[in-house]
Design an enzyme around this catalytic site. Structure first.
Site, PDB file in Angstrom:
ATOM      1  CD  GLU A 149      -2.301   2.680  -3.527  1.00 54.54           C
ATOM      2  OE1 GLU A 149      -3.161   3.316  -3.799  1.00 54.54           O
ATOM      3  OE2 GLU A 149      -1.693   2.802  -2.375  1.00 54.54           O
ATOM      4  CG  ASP A 153      -1.765   1.191   1.504  1.00 51.91           C
ATOM      5  OD1 ASP A 153      -2.614   1.222   0.373  1.00 51.91           O
ATOM      6  OD2 ASP A 153      -1.900   1.947   2.317  1.00 51.91           O
TER       7      ASP A 153
HETATM    8  C1  NOJ Z   1      -4.147   3.171  -0.533  1.00 53.85           C
HETATM    9  C2  NOJ Z   1      -5.402   2.340  -0.526  1.00 53.85           C
HETATM   10  O1  NOJ Z   1      -5.855   1.829  -1.452  1.00 53.85           O
HETATM   11  C3  NOJ Z   1      -6.426   3.122   0.309  1.00 53.85           C
HETATM   12  O2  NOJ Z   1      -7.697   2.555   0.332  1.00 53.85           O
HETATM   13  C4  NOJ Z   1      -6.343   3.854   1.449  1.00 53.85           C
HETATM   14  O3  NOJ Z   1      -7.019   4.705   1.817  1.00 53.85           O
HETATM   15  C5  NOJ Z   1      -4.693   4.735   1.318  1.00 53.85           C
HETATM   16  N1  NOJ Z   1      -3.757   3.724   0.453  1.00 53.85           N
HETATM   17  C6  NOJ Z   1      -4.140   4.930   2.629  1.00 53.85           C
HETATM   18  O4  NOJ Z   1      -3.634   3.610   3.122  1.00 53.85           O
END
Ligand code: NOJ
Length: 564
Positions: free
Chosen positions: A285, A224
């Site tokens: 991500e 993430d």
């Molecule tokens: C990316 C995640 O996919 C999202 O859902 C989240 O709010 C943020 N990172 C913070 O962790």
């Protein structure tokens, strides 16, 4: 003592055997040909009928996922958490939130996943913890405790925060806290303080978390928010906002001192070394502006992330053959193995984004056409739960109903992400078979027609189309391995390409317009012999064979054929 060490050796070797095999018969790592499927655990299946999905619920649906052809599930965070950002605020990385079950449930899920040949991928929130994590509580307790430097703490400046950095969830990214009388940095919500990755003890603790899960049989992680792992140590102000916003509406383009710092890449490369010890996969991500940035996430020697997600592909947002053609060409040119994502828990569902206000016949056809697209491109597709049944967004209608921090902040223009996180639609019973209790997030309105049970029985459903193209992809070497060769590149309505492997050529033709079209192909310039197309799959009634001079397509139709 001896018996104990024998037992230990046995456990370790059993565990080594339980890791997914390193490569297939042709030498491909398992994740290259796998179909991944993201599960938002709150919303997938509720085994104890409290209105919130859980691990036992996921467990009970593994047979469905196997039937569909899924090889790996990425489960959004299920760790203990105060849930200010629905699990993306972790208070213990080595446990399961009671709302989702227990560690024993997770072990069972991993074990049953092995039986169904489904690998389990967890969501590793690397940038920040919860402010309720014991690490943060200790860090916040004084300026001198052993974890004082595990987060980003600074004195204020001129009676305010240390610099002008803003949180992507709104306002300053700094919060003043006593007794330290210092500000801590949070790129996301104030309940999500950023870890200090420059501290080797933090790196060690986080790497050990991955080892702990690998030893339990987890096959990899989705990482993430990697972009924000490091900050400029001198905390320079970012240049003023030039009004260009990213998907979250934040100041993406001027965040030069708190995003994508080079140190992030070297840390990820070290994390990859740990993953390699366990034959695990790292999905990123990774929000990037161009292919150069995306390539940086694969690493200079392909030694960083195996599967950095290409979000540029999620931003096409219109059914347009030239746009898709352009983005596919970019994505196919990456230095590593391409990754195809259409939506996830942060992005509006495909059915809405591409269907717009068309009627449901066209929307269904578009959903099928896009399914054919990402299942026939060279690379790894990552599905989002419910896309396979044509689930649509169900956005909150009133601000009082909004649960997502982004929606609370941006209402009414930005309704937040609740709409794409609604319960999975299993059947026509109450709450779509998700739970007998009131679901935490209301079920989509069309669940009576769009659900697994109804669609499994309908040979023309979106679900059966997904199943068919996934099965085709898995059994066809050209679709798995073949080169991507674009065709008829000046056609504004129809996107067409070959997947070519050894002497086998598969033709994919996608009508990205609402009209019928007839297309013809001259393959000779591509060095491909063969004059006819033997239908492998079509989302409309197509003849068993066609000549390459005339292939008829229905509006938004998808056609896949073997060239003979
Ligand atoms: C990316 C995640 O996919 C999202 O859902 C989240 O709010 C943020 N990172 C913070 O962790």
């Amino acid at each position: 003592m001896r018996r104990l060490s024998l037992l230990l050796i046995l456990c370790i070797s059993l565990n080594a055997f339980s890791q997914p095999k390193r490569t297939d018969a042709e030498g491909h790592p398992w994740w290259q040909h796998a179909v991944f499927y993201e599960i938002y655990p709150r919303s997938f299946a509720d085994s104890n009928n409290d209105g919130i999905g859980d691990l036992r619920g996921i467990n009970s649906k593994l047979d469905y996922l196997h039937w569909l052809g899924v090889d790996a599930i990425w489960i959004s965070p299920m760790f203990p958490s105060p849930q200010v950002d629905f699990g993306y605020d972790v208070s213990d990385y080595e446990n399961v939130d009671p709302v989702y079950g227990t560690l024993a449930d997770m072990d069972q899920l991993i074990g049953n996943g092995k039986k169904e040949k489904i690998n389990i991928i967890l969501d590793f929130v690397v940038n920040h913890t919860s402010d309720k994590h014991p690490w943060f509580i200790e860090s916040a307790s004084s300026r001198t405790n052993p974890k004082a430097d595990w987060y980003i703490w600074r004195d204020g400046k001129n009676g305010g925060p240390p610099n002008n950095w803003t949180s992507t969830f709104g306002g300053s990214a700094w919060k003043l806290l006593q007794p330290r009388n210092q500000y801590y940095y949070h790129y996301f919500y104030a309940g999500q303080p950023d870890l200090n990755w420059r501290n080797p003890a933090v790196e060690k603790a986080m790497f050990d978390v991955t080892r702990w899960w690998y030893k339990r049989g987890v096959a990899g992680f989705r990482l993430d928010a990697v972009d924000t792992m490091f900050e400029d140590p001198s905390l320079k102000d970012n240049p003023p906002d030039d009004d260009k916003k990213n998907a979250y509406g934040d100041q993406e383009y001027n965040e030069i001192y708190n995003k994508k710092l080079p140190e992030m890449h070297t840390a990820l490369q070290r994390l990859r070394k740990v993953a390699d010890e366990y034959n695990a996969v790292l999905i990123g991500e990774t929000w990037t502006k161009n292919i150069k940035e995306l390539n940086e996430y694969y690493g200079p020697m392909l030694n960083e992330l195996q599967l950095p997600m290409n979000f540029m592909f999620t931003q096409i947002n219109k059914v347009s053959a030239p746009e898709f053609r352009k983005q596919i060409a970019f994505a196919d040119s990456v230095s590593g193995w391409p990754v195809w994502v259409l939506s996830n828990h942060d992005i509006r569902r495909v059915y809405d984004r591409y269907g717009d206000d068309r009627d449901s016949k066209d929307k269904d056809a578009i959903a099928k056409m896009l399914a054919a697209l990402y299942m026939t491109l060279r690379g790894t597709p990552i599905m989002y739960y419910g896309e396979e049944i044509g689930m649509e967004n169900n956005d909150p209608k009133r601000v009082e109903d909004v649960m997502d921090p982004i929606g609370k902040l941006g209402w009414p223009k930005e309704k937040g992400r609740d709409g794409e996180r609604t319960p999975m639609q299993w059947n026509t019973s109450t709450n779509a078979g998700f739970s007998t209790a009131k679901p935490w997030n209301p079920v989509g309105q069309r669940y009576q027609q769009y659900n697994v049970a109804v669609e499994q029985k309908d040979p023309d459903s979106i679900l059966n189309w997904y199943k068919q193209v996934i099965a085709l992809r898995k059994s066809n070497p050209a679709l798995l391995e073949g080169k991507y060769i674009p065709l008829n590149e000046d056609d504004d309505n129809v996107l067409a390409y070959l997947r070519s492997y050894k002497d086998q050529n598969v033709l994919v033709v996608l009508n990205m317009s609402g009209d019928q079209h007839k297309v013809k192909f001259d393959m000779s310039s591509k060095g491909v012999k063969g004059k006819s197309a033997k239908t492998l799959a079509a989302s409309f009634k197509a003849p068993a064979t066609s000549t390459l001079d005339s292939i008829s397509l229905e509006p938004y139709g998808a056609y896949i054929a073997q060239i003979e």
